[in-house]
Design an enzyme around this catalytic site. Structure first.
Site: not given
Ligand code: NAD
Length: 296
Positions: A54, A98, A121
């Site tokens: 990412k 994460q 997200d």
């Protein structure tokens, strides 16, 4: 018959290039570059790889980013305080924690602490709820990436019978919602299966589009699908393999070699859905910087 390959790597690159141009235009207007704050708790090897991928993608498209690495012993209170300070920092547009988190931390609490306007997200209940209502929102990157792939290859979805195997909050469930929306791209008749589904084959065998996100290597075999099915394999599983430099190789949830002989389209693993997830994250971070979805 052998299926056409859905090249997620190529489509993701096109998408990333588009985001890069948009970021450039945004900065040309005098705005600062978008900023993504990544938070990594612990040292799970797969999570380290994912956050690294990412970060690299951010650098490629001109998004600024920093990964905060926290000890896996951090308390929930300490972590939520860090997230709250990111929420109130105007220089941070997107926040990504994460997953998975160490077991003593509640995923729900952590996700709900993130300001939904920075939830790139698309996991916050506000975004999940708005997705269900077909309202503008941050969409979970993996299922949103799958929808982009279907669109790019002009694969018919409307009125098709779609079966999603896997019902997690972050992948399978939003995938089924996106496929079944009546007012946007989707419009499929959709069934969602999970580990409690009795006789999985009874469902998969009828699917025009079969999307698998179960985390079970080779779960879907040729005899479980019909001729001409579109296969989207979201699963990423590490299989021990001494012949590979890293000591493992990645496989999906679908027995690729046997199923490709019956399918019309199929995503490979790696190189299918994975790169799309990262590209959609770039897109969401730019949307967050522009405050396009939540103007106030
Ligand atoms: P999860 O473990 O949270 O959920 C798995 C789901 O699959 C559950 O709903 C479970 O009931 C179902 N399931 C498990 N075994 C099953 C079986 N035998 N039959 C039917 N259903 C079964 O996992 P997740 O976070 O949703 O991830 C699923 C997979 O997708 C994993 O392999 C993960 O690594 C992968 N993934 C890939 C990407 C990507 O970018 N390609 C992104 C996220 C997750």
């Amino acid at each position: 018959m052998s299926a056409e390959i859905i090249d997620g790597k190529m489509v993701a690159e096109l998408l990333r290039n588009r985001v890069k141009e948009d970021v450039q235009q945004w900065c040309d207007k005098g705005n600062r570059p978008p900023y993504l704050q990544v938070i990594l708790v612990g040292d799970d090897p797969a999570s380290i790889v994912y956050t690294g991928t990412k970060t690299k993608a951010c650098q490629q498209v001109g998004i600024q980013t920093e990964t905060m690495v926290l000890q896996d012993t951090i308390s929930e209170k300490e972590l939520t305080q860090i997230i709250q300070s990111c929420n109130s920092n105007d220089k941070i547009d997107g926040i990504l924690v994460q997953m998975p988190l160490p077991s003593h931390l509640s995923q729900h609490t952590v996700i709900e602490t993130i300001d939904h306007r920075k939830d790139v997200d698309g996991f916050h209940p506000m975004n999940v709820g708005r997705l269900s209502l077909d309202q503008p929102c941050f969409k979970s990157c993996t299922p949103a990436g799958v929808m982009e792939l279907l669109k790019y290859y002009s694969i018919p979805v409307k009125s098709q019978y779609a079966v999603v195997v896997g019902a997690s909050n972050i992948v399978g469930s939003p995938m089924a919602v996106m496929l079944s929306r009546e007012n946007s791209f989707g419009k499929a008749t959709t069934t969602i299966c999970h580990k409690y589904t009795r006789n999985l084959t009874a469902h998969t065998i009828s699917a025009d589009i079969l999307i698998v996100a179960a985390g079970q290597p080779n779960l879907i075999k040729a005899e479980m699908v019909k001729q001409g099915v579109v296969i989207i394999d979201i699963g990423i599983n590490r299989i021990a393999d001494e012949t590979h430099e890293k000591g493992y190789r990645l496989v999906g949830d679908v027995d690729f070699e046997s199923v490709r002989k019956k399918a019309s389209w199929i995503t490979p693993v790696p190189g299918g859905v994975g790169p799309m997830t990262v590209a959609m994250l770039m897109k969401n971070t730019l949307l967050a910087a522009k405050k396009s979805l939540y103007p106030k």
